[in-house]
Scaffold this active site. Structure first.
Site, mmCIF file in Angstrom:
data_model
loop_
_atom_site.group_PDB
_atom_site.id
_atom_site.type_symbol
_atom_site.label_atom_id
_atom_site.label_comp_id
_atom_site.label_asym_id
_atom_site.label_seq_id
_atom_site.Cartn_x
_atom_site.Cartn_y
_atom_site.Cartn_z
ATOM 1 N N PRO A 90 0.740 -1.382 0.050
ATOM 2 C CA PRO A 90 -0.151 -0.025 -0.146
ATOM 3 C C PRO A 90 0.168 1.374 -0.028
ATOM 4 O O PRO A 90 0.722 2.481 -0.483
ATOM 5 C CB PRO A 90 -0.882 -0.140 1.308
ATOM 6 C CG PRO A 90 0.032 -1.963 1.953
ATOM 7 C CD PRO A 90 1.095 -2.209 1.394
ATOM 8 N N GLU A 117 1.655 -8.894 8.129
ATOM 9 C CA GLU A 117 1.797 -7.598 7.919
ATOM 10 C C GLU A 117 3.096 -6.898 7.117
ATOM 11 O O GLU A 117 3.548 -6.350 7.551
ATOM 12 C CB GLU A 117 2.556 -7.416 9.794
ATOM 13 C CG GLU A 117 1.139 -7.260 10.448
ATOM 14 C CD GLU A 117 0.178 -6.226 10.118
ATOM 15 O OE1 GLU A 117 -0.875 -7.416 10.412
ATOM 16 O OE2 GLU A 117 0.482 -5.149 10.267
ATOM 17 N N ARG A 155 -1.743 -7.256 -21.009
ATOM 18 C CA ARG A 155 -3.096 -7.049 -22.601
ATOM 19 C C ARG A 155 -2.415 -5.800 -23.746
ATOM 20 O O ARG A 155 -3.113 -5.734 -24.726
ATOM 21 C CB ARG A 155 -4.393 -6.324 -21.692
ATOM 22 C CG ARG A 155 -4.522 -5.006 -21.336
ATOM 23 C CD ARG A 155 -5.139 -4.236 -20.430
ATOM 24 N NE ARG A 155 -6.392 -5.055 -21.466
ATOM 25 C CZ ARG A 155 -7.284 -3.410 -22.199
ATOM 26 N NH1 ARG A 155 -6.280 -2.457 -21.841
ATOM 27 N NH2 ARG A 155 -8.090 -3.218 -23.353
ATOM 28 N N ASP A 170 -8.448 3.123 -25.416
ATOM 29 C CA ASP A 170 -9.270 2.541 -23.580
ATOM 30 C C ASP A 170 -8.856 4.221 -23.311
ATOM 31 O O ASP A 170 -7.564 4.582 -23.215
ATOM 32 C CB ASP A 170 -7.848 1.453 -23.146
ATOM 33 C CG ASP A 170 -8.564 0.600 -23.350
ATOM 34 O OD1 ASP A 170 -9.017 0.133 -24.168
ATOM 35 O OD2 ASP A 170 -7.859 -0.611 -23.062
HETATM 36 N N1 LIG Z 1 -2.391 -1.280 -2.857
HETATM 37 C C1 LIG Z 1 -1.817 -2.105 -1.403
HETATM 38 C C2 LIG Z 1 -1.271 -2.866 -1.739
HETATM 39 C C3 LIG Z 1 -1.531 -4.488 -0.555
HETATM 40 C C4 LIG Z 1 -0.908 -5.076 -0.058
HETATM 41 C C5 LIG Z 1 -0.271 -5.359 -0.206
HETATM 42 C C6 LIG Z 1 0.260 -6.281 0.143
HETATM 43 C C7 LIG Z 1 0.239 -6.750 1.299
HETATM 44 C C8 LIG Z 1 0.501 -7.858 2.445
HETATM 45 C C9 LIG Z 1 0.175 -7.932 3.615
HETATM 46 N N2 LIG Z 1 -0.804 -6.897 2.744
HETATM 47 C C10 LIG Z 1 -0.955 -6.372 1.938
HETATM 48 C C11 LIG Z 1 -1.458 -5.551 1.273
HETATM 49 N N3 LIG Z 1 -2.993 -3.493 -0.576
HETATM 50 N N4 LIG Z 1 -3.293 -2.504 -1.047
#
Ligand SMILES: Nc1cc(-c2ccc3cc[nH]c3c2)n[nH]1
Length: 233
Positions: A90, A117, A155, A170
């Site tokens: 994230p 985590e 794609r 697109d």
């Molecule tokens: N854009 C996004 C990536 C993730 C993500 C990526 C890896 C892990 C590992 C544990 N929770 C995760 C969440 N959430 N949102």
């Protein structure tokens, strides 16, 4: 293109890799996608343990650095082409069409899917992957984010889409920064909802003008942030 996916849940990809466009691209040799179960690199630990508690306390578990680094290094030796390492998180750079087009130019991608985590920080420090986020929301792991990236990138590979132009038209594709106009097909009327007459007129200039107007109206209503931007590319 070759894509290697490192994950604790390879089965998540089973249906995805055997359906539709992606499956056809694999069968036609336009892309090769291999999954690697990270647990296989924790052979010597009891129950193939790949996670442990965070130093300093805190909730949940982290994926350990040793099996991860060992896995990535072995996977990369399986194929001579150097891989562009991507860690899904994230906290990463926001994935968008421009980044999809960039990644589609790579010969090889290696996608690192975390769980729990996330990874021990030394995975980033040692492997130095690009960190990519598919959006400002939290998933339960990197696999869905990886499938999103695979879908958007594959794609764009030459020959994958039937009509080479369809990806170019697109929304968000190179040069397009606006949303698409509404589309209709048979029947002409359904539950009192009719297809706009202009689309039945055969007047291509009028149809093009209507579609351009609808694109502007839809973008204005839903994504004003796109109106002020320079065209992509
Ligand atoms: N854009 C996004 C990536 C993730 C993500 C990526 C890896 C892990 C590992 C544990 N929770 C995760 C969440 N959430 N949102």
């Amino acid at each position: 293109m070759r894509i290697d996916v490192v994950t604790l849940f390879p089965a998540i990809f089973d249906s995805y890799l055997t359906q539709s466009l992606l499956h056809k691209a694999i069968v036609r040799g336009l892309v090769a996608i291999e999954r690697h179960d990270l647990r296989a690199w924790a052979e010597d630990s009891p129950h193939h343990k790949v996670d442990d508690k965070p130093f300093g306390g805190g909730p949940g578990m982290l994926i350990q650095v040793e099996p991860t680094v060992a896995c990535v290094r072995e996977v990369e030796t399986m194929h001579p082409t150097p891989a562009r390492r991507i860690l899904l998180t994230p906290q990463g750079k926001r994935f968008d069409q421009r980044l999809a087009e960039d990644l589609a130019g790579s010969d090889r991608l290696l996608l690192l899917c975390g769980r729990y985590e996330g990874f021990d920080q030394r995975v980033q420090d040692i492997l130095e992957p690009e960190e990519i986020s598919v959006g400002d929301f939290v998933l339960n792991g990197g696999e869905v984010a990886a499938m999103t990236i695979i879908d958007a990138v594959v794609r764009l590979l030459p020959g994958v889409l039937g009509d080479e132009n369809s990806s170019r038209d697109d929304s968000f594709s190179r040069g397009n920064r606006l949303l698409e106009f509404p589309q209709y097909t048979r029947p002409r009327e359904f539950e009192g909802h009719s297809v706009p007459e202009v689309l039945l007129s055969g007047d291509h200039a009028a149809i093009a003008a209507w579609r351009a107007e609808q694109t502007q109206l839809r973008t204005q209503a839903r994504r004003q942030d796109l109106l002020g931007e320079e065209p992509n590319g």
